[in-house]
Design an enzyme around this catalytic site. Structure first.
Site, short mmCIF file in Angstrom:
data_model
loop_
_atom_site.label_atom_id
_atom_site.label_comp_id
_atom_site.label_asym_id
_atom_site.label_seq_id
_atom_site.Cartn_x
_atom_site.Cartn_y
_atom_site.Cartn_z
N GLY A 82 -16.66 33.05 -96.53
CA GLY A 82 -16.40 34.44 -96.17
C GLY A 82 -15.00 34.66 -95.64
N VAL A 83 -14.79 35.83 -95.05
CA VAL A 83 -13.46 36.23 -94.59
C VAL A 83 -12.89 35.24 -93.59
CG1 VAL A 83 -12.17 38.00 -93.35
CG2 VAL A 83 -13.95 38.67 -94.95
N GLY A 84 -13.65 34.92 -92.55
CA GLY A 84 -13.14 34.05 -91.49
C GLY A 84 -12.74 32.68 -92.00
N GLU A 85 -13.59 32.11 -92.85
CA GLU A 85 -13.32 30.77 -93.36
C GLU A 85 -12.08 30.76 -94.25
OE1 GLU A 85 -17.46 31.22 -92.16
OE2 GLU A 85 -16.26 32.33 -93.61
N VAL A 86 -11.94 31.78 -95.10
CA VAL A 86 -10.77 31.85 -95.98
C VAL A 86 -9.49 32.05 -95.17
CG1 VAL A 86 -9.64 33.19 -97.79
CG2 VAL A 86 -12.07 32.65 -97.98
#
Length: 428
Positions: A82-86
């Site tokens: 998701g956003v945070g991981e990317v």
């Protein structure tokens, strides 16, 4: 073994497998199941598309159909669900890009929101695609087109067939910034054989903390090292300069704070605090940035909505119901309440706010970022609050110094050059 990014690790420990491991019984059963589901996948994705859960222009990427040509030269594939991981991977990409100026980077994710957020924040020579569904036909189509030279997975997300088929093609695998909580471990125990099969294919597994390392080994990882989180070394979030000037003028005379990546539980605390703040001083303005901007939110306080182009006259809340603008709001705010920290979500990334000199406040539920918040608390750059009363008190405190301490901590973050060199050394 605890690993420091400031020193290289013996490359013998990263030796690429000469031959892919044959699939175990669990993986063979999983392969049969996913192969049977292949005919149903387009229908499933179209249903999600109708509900707004998939990208109308790019949903077929999840069937392995490439949305862009493969660039020439070496291609490094990195995945975050998701956003945070990317966003956390951007520092690693930048460091590898400096070390290998001719390399290109393929960044995959699964959540639709991730594409909209990362579009303006990826380092040069980076392409974003959606990860294909984990079925043989889709993964093969994906790998046939992109032919990556290295595959890096992050956080908690590993797809068994992606790992097996990459390994079978001789693509080195890395599990970076790995995090498995006790709760996550318990959920995965019933499919432990599948995780064991996958984890043994990784040449390098770096866990965020010792508990994650123990849990990964309990799932079958043969060797795990503990390394600092790469989140603190990610580049600052981008913001449109002209929009920053425009919004700064709109916010002039207001005391701005932001509730970032919020969920309903966070919003209840933030809005209760804002009601008390404006009763004391009407200059206070809460910029509310929901994790899911499409979720219907109607604060009890007077509010303006960004997507509607509303003005701020007489408003107590500015609802930032847009994707990918946290870098703008952090630059304009004195403090940020980090969302997910009052619910089972267990927190979101605090480093993005700290990198921009914004004071960090958070609730008590931060299991997903325990070490990150602990580092900021030790530097007096973050403060835990449990209710609206404490939040009001914190917002009336020394926010400027707290923000500067956080920014200083980010600037002293461990460099990623050594890690980048080790990762690049895995490629043939």
């Amino acid at each position: 073994m605890i690993r420091n990014f400031g020193r290289a690790v013996c490359k013998k420990s990263f030796k690429t497998l000469d031959k892919a491991r044959p699939p175990g019984k669990a993986l063979r059963a999983y392969t049969v199941l996913t192969r049977m589901l292949v005919p149903l996948a387009p229908t499933h994705l179209r249903k999600r598309l109708a509900r707004g859960r998939e990208d109308p222009a790019r949903w077929q990427e999840k069937l392995g159909q490439a949305g862009a040509p493969r660039p020439d030269g070496r291609l490094i594939w990195l995945h975050g669900v998701g956003v945070g991981e990317v966003m956390a991977l951007r520092g690693v990409i930048a460091a590898m890009g400096r070390a290998e100026p001719q390399a290109h980077f393929l960044v995959t994710s699964s959540a639709r929101s991730s594409a909209e957020v990362v579009a303006g924040n990826l380092p040069p020579r980076s392409i974003h695609q959606y990860l294909p569904l984990d079925a043989p036909a889709f993964v093969a189509r994906f790998l046939d087109h992109w032919q990556p030279d290295l595959s890096i997975w992050s956080d908690q997300d590993i797809w068994p067939l992606c790992a097996y088929m990459a390994d079978k093609r001789g693509i080195p695998l890395v599990f970076l910034n790995a995090r498995i909580t006790d709760a996550s471990l318990n959920k995965r125990r019933f499919i432990k054989a599948l995780y064991t099969d996958s984890l043994k294919r990784f040449q390098l597994v770096l866990a965020q903390d010792s508990r994650s390392a123990d849990n990964l080994m309990a799932l079958g990882a043969p060797r795990v090292e503990v390394a600092p989180s790469v989140k603190s070394a990610a580049p600052m979030l981008a913001a449109d300069g002209a929009e920053q000037v425009r919004m700064g003028a709109m916010f002039e005379g207001r005391r701005v704070w932001v509730a970032a990546s919020t969920h309903p539980e966070d919003e209840a605390v933030a809005l209760a605090a804002q009601a008390r703040l404006i009763a004391e001083d009407p200059r206070w303005l809460l910029v509310l940035v929901p994790r899911d901007p499409k979720r219907a939110i109607a604060p009890d306080l007077p509010f303006a909505k960004r997507s509607s182009g509303d003005t701020l006259a007489g408003q107590a809340v500015y609802l930032a119901d847009t994707f990918g603008e946290l870098g703008l709001w952090y630059r304009l705010a004195e403090a940020a309440l980090i969302g997910g920290s009052f619910s089972a979500v267990e927190g979101h990334n605090p480093w993005e706010a700290s990198a921009l000199g914004t004071a960090v406040l958070h609730g008590p539920r931060i299991d997903n970022f325990t070490n990150d918040f602990k580092s900021l608390q030790m530097a007096q750059a973050a403060k835990e609050i449990t209710d609206a009363t404490q939040l009001v008190a914190a917002l009336n405190g020394e926010l400027r110094q707290m923000g500067l301490r956080g920014q200083s901590l980010v600037r002293r973050a461990a460099p990623l050059e050594s890690l980048a060199a080790d990762l690049l050394g895995l490629m043939k």
